[in-house]
Design a protein around this motif. Structure first.
Motif, mmCIF file in Angstrom:
data_model
loop_
_atom_site.group_PDB
_atom_site.id
_atom_site.type_symbol
_atom_site.label_atom_id
_atom_site.label_comp_id
_atom_site.label_asym_id
_atom_site.label_seq_id
_atom_site.Cartn_x
_atom_site.Cartn_y
_atom_site.Cartn_z
ATOM 1 N N GLU A 93 0.826 -1.196 -0.104
ATOM 2 C CA GLU A 93 -0.008 0.004 0.035
ATOM 3 C C GLU A 93 0.797 1.255 0.032
ATOM 4 O OE1 GLU A 93 -2.136 -0.363 3.553
ATOM 5 O OE2 GLU A 93 -3.416 -2.453 3.034
ATOM 6 N N VAL A 94 0.396 2.216 -0.567
ATOM 7 C CA VAL A 94 1.044 3.600 -0.897
ATOM 8 C C VAL A 94 0.458 4.630 0.252
ATOM 9 C CG1 VAL A 94 1.707 5.464 -2.349
ATOM 10 C CG2 VAL A 94 1.747 3.240 -3.191
ATOM 11 N N GLY A 95 1.073 5.018 0.928
ATOM 12 C CA GLY A 95 0.683 6.101 2.067
ATOM 13 C C GLY A 95 1.409 6.489 3.111
ATOM 14 N N ASP A 98 2.738 6.668 9.138
ATOM 15 C CA ASP A 98 2.175 6.321 10.501
ATOM 16 C C ASP A 98 0.565 5.910 10.116
ATOM 17 O OD1 ASP A 98 1.339 8.861 9.326
ATOM 18 O OD2 ASP A 98 1.344 9.814 11.275
ATOM 19 N N SER A 99 0.357 5.807 8.903
ATOM 20 C CA SER A 99 -1.116 4.912 8.468
ATOM 21 C C SER A 99 -0.869 3.694 7.970
ATOM 22 C CB SER A 99 -1.688 5.911 7.371
ATOM 23 O OG SER A 99 -1.162 5.810 6.117
ATOM 24 N N ASP A 102 0.072 -3.062 10.812
ATOM 25 C CA ASP A 102 0.936 -4.004 10.968
ATOM 26 C C ASP A 102 0.788 -4.992 9.872
ATOM 27 O OD1 ASP A 102 1.977 -2.841 13.449
ATOM 28 O OD2 ASP A 102 0.918 -3.994 14.635
ATOM 29 N N ALA A 103 -0.383 -5.135 9.708
ATOM 30 C CA ALA A 103 -0.758 -6.275 8.492
ATOM 31 C C ALA A 103 -0.090 -5.885 7.063
ATOM 32 C CB ALA A 103 -2.278 -6.478 8.164
ATOM 33 N N ALA A 104 -0.082 -4.609 6.612
ATOM 34 C CA ALA A 104 0.607 -3.805 5.592
ATOM 35 C C ALA A 104 2.023 -4.506 5.611
ATOM 36 C CB ALA A 104 0.062 -2.515 5.510
ATOM 37 N N LEU A 150 6.116 4.999 0.486
ATOM 38 C CA LEU A 150 6.337 3.474 0.293
ATOM 39 C C LEU A 150 7.204 2.755 1.202
ATOM 40 C CD1 LEU A 150 7.092 3.975 -3.473
ATOM 41 C CD2 LEU A 150 5.291 2.500 -2.381
ATOM 42 N N SER A 151 7.137 3.310 2.619
ATOM 43 C CA SER A 151 7.860 2.800 3.729
ATOM 44 C C SER A 151 8.248 1.428 3.760
ATOM 45 C CB SER A 151 7.613 3.194 5.143
ATOM 46 O OG SER A 151 7.846 4.872 4.995
ATOM 47 N N PRO A 152 7.056 0.482 3.780
ATOM 48 C CA PRO A 152 7.121 -1.054 3.763
ATOM 49 C C PRO A 152 7.953 -1.563 2.650
ATOM 50 C CG PRO A 152 4.960 -0.445 4.624
ATOM 51 C CD PRO A 152 5.542 0.940 3.842
#
Length: 254
Positions: A93-95, A98-99, A102-104, A150-152
């Motif tokens: 997911e893009v965002g 802090d949004s 954990d599942a993402a 794109l942190s993850p």
């Protein structure tokens, strides 16, 4: 020029994009290929279109046993394994940081990091039996640079660069070379998803903004990335170990 005549290569994320392009080019250069993805239909169709030296197999890279089945398919059908292209990956997911749930985070790391770990673990016995070989991991320009929203994904691609460097140091003495392929923006489904998530309904504008940052003035192609992956899996790259190989049109030169 790379020459893969007689080599046996296993590819994850092979149903489209860079993975499919790599499988088709490897086969054309004389390799036998095990093409894998989560769903069997697409990779089975690709294998059928190539010929008897290709197998399509459903593999969920997040499952250790599936990675082992992939390697077994190579050794049982073609007698050996010379290289693995650990290419399966998701953008997530893009965002804002802090949004992200954990599942993402867990979903992206399960595929992009642990999927690579399981792939290497599964391949090592066969590569050792073959007397050495090549592991190529798809990272990204995001493996060496940051990107807002794109942190993850970025974190996962940094992680596999670190994993690659450790593996190269450990496995080099055994004749097993490990490198990453680091594409820039690629003209394929993943970038369409990122563009649309970044600005819903305005993907074309996001695309044009990305392309404007590339010195070549365009996204790179699946085939351009595949050509680098094939070089790294070939004997022509016998001295290449522990490095990041960019196909980014000059994106990281700036």
């Amino acid at each position: 020029m790379s020459d893969l005549q007689g080599k046996v290569i296993a590819i994850t994320g092979g149903a489209g994009g860079i993975g499919e392009a790599t499988a088709r080019m490897a086969y054309a250069q004389g390799a036998s290929v095990v093409i894998t993805d989560r769903e069997a239909a697409a990779v089975e169709a690709i294998a059928k279109s190539l010929g008897e030296r290709a197998i399509g197999l459903a593999v969920d890279v997040t499952q250790r046993e599936d990675n082992q089945r992939m390697v077994a398919a190579a050794t049982e059908n073609f007698g050996r394994l010379d290289a693995v292209f650990l290419n399966a990956g998701i953008e997530g997911e893009v965002g804002p940081f802090d949004s992200r749930s954990d599942a993402a985070w867990e979903k992206v790391f399960a595929v992009n990091v642990h999927g690579v770990r399981f792939g290497v673990e599964a391949a090592l016995p066969a590569l050792r039996t073959a007397g050495g070989g090549s592991v190529v991991i798809t990272s990204s320009v995001a493996g060496v640079r940051g990107a807002a929203g794109l942190s993850p994904y970025v974190s996962s691609k940094h992680a596999v660069v670190g994993m690659m460097r450790c593996l190269a140091a450990e496995l080099g003495p055994e004749g097993i070379r490990v490198n990453t392929l680091n594409p820039g923006p690629v003209d394929n489904r993943m970038m369409r998803s990122i563009e649309e998530q970044a600005s819903p309904g305005h993907g074309k504008e996001v695309h044009d903004a990305f392309a404007a940052k590339v010195p070549l003035g365009r996204y790179v192609t699946n085939e351009e990335c595949a050509a680098m992956a094939l070089f790294l899996m070939s004997d022509a790259a016998s001295g290449s170990n522990g490095n990041t190989y960019f196909v980014d049109g000059g994106y990281c030169a700036q």
